[in-house]
Design a protein around this motif. Structure first.
Motif, PDB file in Angstrom:
ATOM      1  N   VAL A   4      -0.779  -2.287  -2.227  1.00  8.66           N
ATOM      2  CA  VAL A   4      -0.185  -1.255  -3.095  1.00  8.66           C
ATOM      3  C   VAL A   4      -1.212  -0.716  -4.097  1.00  8.66           C
ATOM      4  N   TRP A  10      -0.150   4.392   0.060  1.00 11.55           N
ATOM      5  CA  TRP A  10       0.760   5.443  -0.428  1.00 11.55           C
ATOM      6  C   TRP A  10       0.581   6.731   0.372  1.00 11.55           C
ATOM      7  N   TYR A  14       3.470   9.016   2.505  1.00 12.19           N
ATOM      8  CA  TYR A  14       3.752  10.465   2.440  1.00 12.19           C
ATOM      9  C   TYR A  14       3.568  11.096   3.824  1.00 12.19           C
ATOM     10  N   TRP A  21      11.770   6.555  -2.388  1.00 11.77           N
ATOM     11  CA  TRP A  21      11.910   6.681  -3.847  1.00 11.77           C
ATOM     12  C   TRP A  21      12.064   8.135  -4.292  1.00 11.77           C
ATOM     13  N   ALA A  51       2.556  10.479 -10.074  1.00  8.90           N
ATOM     14  CA  ALA A  51       3.586  11.530 -10.144  1.00  8.90           C
ATOM     15  C   ALA A  51       4.208  11.850  -8.794  1.00  8.90           C
ATOM     16  N   PHE A  73      -3.188   9.078  -6.929  1.00 12.60           N
ATOM     17  CA  PHE A  73      -4.372   8.852  -6.093  1.00 12.60           C
ATOM     18  C   PHE A  73      -4.143   9.191  -4.634  1.00 12.60           C
ATOM     19  N   ALA A  74      -2.921   9.567  -4.264  1.00 14.15           N
ATOM     20  CA  ALA A  74      -2.673  10.046  -2.901  1.00 14.15           C
ATOM     21  C   ALA A  74      -2.781  11.574  -2.907  1.00 14.15           C
ATOM     22  N   ASP A  97      -7.421   7.439  -9.370  1.00 16.32           N
ATOM     23  CA  ASP A  97      -6.755   6.180  -9.703  1.00 16.32           C
ATOM     24  C   ASP A  97      -6.487   6.165 -11.216  1.00 16.32           C
ATOM     25  N   PHE A  98      -5.232   6.021 -11.564  1.00 13.31           N
ATOM     26  CA  PHE A  98      -4.837   5.958 -12.987  1.00 13.31           C
ATOM     27  C   PHE A  98      -5.702   4.959 -13.750  1.00 13.31           C
ATOM     28  N   PHE A  99      -5.969   3.805 -13.115  1.00 12.08           N
ATOM     29  CA  PHE A  99      -6.677   2.738 -13.820  1.00 12.08           C
ATOM     30  C   PHE A  99      -8.140   3.096 -14.075  1.00 12.08           C
ATOM     31  N   THR A 115       9.065   5.909 -12.055  1.00 10.53           N
ATOM     32  CA  THR A 115       8.753   5.105 -10.857  1.00 10.53           C
ATOM     33  C   THR A 115       7.258   4.997 -10.525  1.00 10.53           C
ATOM     34  N   PHE A 116       6.446   4.898 -11.561  1.00  6.79           N
ATOM     35  CA  PHE A 116       5.038   4.550 -11.349  1.00  6.79           C
ATOM     36  C   PHE A 116       4.813   3.077 -11.706  1.00  6.79           C
ATOM     37  N   ILE A 120       3.160  -0.254  -9.047  1.00  3.32           N
ATOM     38  CA  ILE A 120       1.879  -0.971  -9.090  1.00  3.32           C
ATOM     39  C   ILE A 120       2.118  -2.469  -8.887  1.00  3.32           C
TER      40      ILE A 120
HETATM   41  C1  LIG Z   1       6.990   5.075  -5.976  1.00  2.83           C
HETATM   42  S1  LIG Z   1       5.955   6.483  -5.988  1.00  2.83           S
HETATM   43  C2  LIG Z   1       6.694   7.473  -7.249  1.00  2.83           C
HETATM   44  C3  LIG Z   1       6.298   8.913  -7.207  1.00  2.83           C
HETATM   45  C4  LIG Z   1       7.033   9.789  -8.227  1.00  2.83           C
HETATM   46  N1  LIG Z   1       6.813   9.320  -9.577  1.00  2.83           N
HETATM   47  C5  LIG Z   1       8.487   9.872  -7.909  1.00  2.83           C
HETATM   48  O1  LIG Z   1       9.296   9.343  -8.695  1.00  2.83           O
HETATM   49  O2  LIG Z   1       8.835  10.452  -6.884  1.00  2.83           O
HETATM   50  C6  LIG Z   1       4.505   5.848  -6.757  1.00  2.83           C
HETATM   51  C7  LIG Z   1       3.366   6.863  -6.808  1.00  2.83           C
HETATM   52  O3  LIG Z   1       2.301   6.299  -7.531  1.00  2.83           O
HETATM   53  C8  LIG Z   1       1.080   6.595  -6.895  1.00  2.83           C
HETATM   54  N2  LIG Z   1       0.144   5.540  -7.298  1.00  2.83           N
HETATM   55  C9  LIG Z   1       0.257   4.210  -7.072  1.00  2.83           C
HETATM   56  N3  LIG Z   1      -0.766   3.561  -7.647  1.00  2.83           N
HETATM   57  C10 LIG Z   1      -1.544   4.500  -8.242  1.00  2.83           C
HETATM   58  C11 LIG Z   1      -2.735   4.452  -9.016  1.00  2.83           C
HETATM   59  N4  LIG Z   1      -3.345   3.289  -9.273  1.00  2.83           N
HETATM   60  N5  LIG Z   1      -3.236   5.604  -9.489  1.00  2.83           N
HETATM   61  C12 LIG Z   1      -2.628   6.789  -9.245  1.00  2.83           C
HETATM   62  N6  LIG Z   1      -1.503   6.906  -8.514  1.00  2.83           N
HETATM   63  C13 LIG Z   1      -0.960   5.777  -8.023  1.00  2.83           C
HETATM   64  C14 LIG Z   1       1.426   6.620  -5.410  1.00  2.83           C
HETATM   65  O4  LIG Z   1       0.508   7.366  -4.666  1.00  2.83           O
HETATM   66  C15 LIG Z   1       2.814   7.248  -5.445  1.00  2.83           C
HETATM   67  O5  LIG Z   1       2.748   8.642  -5.345  1.00  2.83           O
END
Ligand SMILES: C[S@@+](CC[C@H](N)C(=O)[O-])C[C@H]1O[C@@H](n2cnc3c(N)ncnc32)[C@H](O)[C@@H]1O
Length: 200
Positions: A4, A10, A14, A21, A51, A73-74, A97-99, A115-116, A120
């Protein structure tokens, strides 16, 4: 569960349209929150990380918020979003990557959580809190929704509860609001907390 942390996990979801989600619309409590913000908030720098298809970003944009940054990041959901909102500023669409976002480059008045955090790896939750704190301006806010439910530890979403979230976030944030959300989307009613946290 390390996958993850990886874009591929991710991006493939898509590509395979395996995005359970995705609500296909702005989350009702977040729409309500946005709707009561004053006109003066429209220039504020807002972060929406993880997002995805970013209905909240789309809604903010439609309402005239002009400094919203979408991070994921996707690449696939960002491309979807760019097609839907051709006039959304491209430099506010960040595929990263957010981090790894640099706080020297990016600083926000507030961030919207949808839902972010639950996506993680739970082992990275302290890192999330620290990184969010770095990316916010002094007294910046983190507003949004967290799951108030345990989904197990095998795959996202990873849930939690108010007590454990408070323990984690209070290292960097004052908890202004963390309470059961009364106006969730019907599919999530009773399983969300609305949060408004302010950076200490
Ligand atoms: C469960 S989805 C939620 C997407 C959106 N917020 C929604 O509610 O429909 C989680 C999202 O976080 C992104 N993601 C996960 N880890 C990430 C990271 N470290 N940096 C940036 N994006 C990340 C994934 O690519 C995915 O689009």
């Amino acid at each position: 569960m390390k996958n993850v942390n990886q874009t591929k996990f991710w991006q493939q979801r898509y590509e395979n349209d395996s995005i359970q989600w995705d609500m296909g619309e702005v989350s009702p409590p977040l729409k309500r929150y946005i709707d009561q913000l004053p006109e003066s908030a429209k220039d504020q720098a807002i972060l929406v990380a993880g997002a995805g298809n970013a209905y909240e970003v789309g809604y903010l944009h439609e309402q005239g918020f002009n400094n919203v940054t979408l991070v994921d990041f996707a690449a696939a959901p960002i491309a979807n979003f760019a097609k839907r909102y051709a006039n959304f500023p491209k430099d506010q669409l960040i595929c990263a990557d957010f981090f790894e976002l640099s706080a020297e480059q990016y600083r926000f008045d507030w961030a919207l959580e949808q839902t972010f955090f639950c996506a993680i790896n739970p082992e990275r939750r302290d890192e999330y809190v620290e990184q969010m704190a770095r990316l916010l301006k002094p007294k910046g806010k983190l507003v949004g929704l967290l799951f108030d439910k345990d989904f197990g530890n095998n795959h996202p979403p990873f849930g939690g509860n108010s007590e454990t979230y408070q323990q984690r976030f209070q290292s960097h944030f004052n908890i202004e609001i963390m309470q059961p959300c009364y106006n969730s989307h019907p599919a999530r009613l009773g399983s969300e907390l609305f949060i408004k946290l302010q950076l200490q």
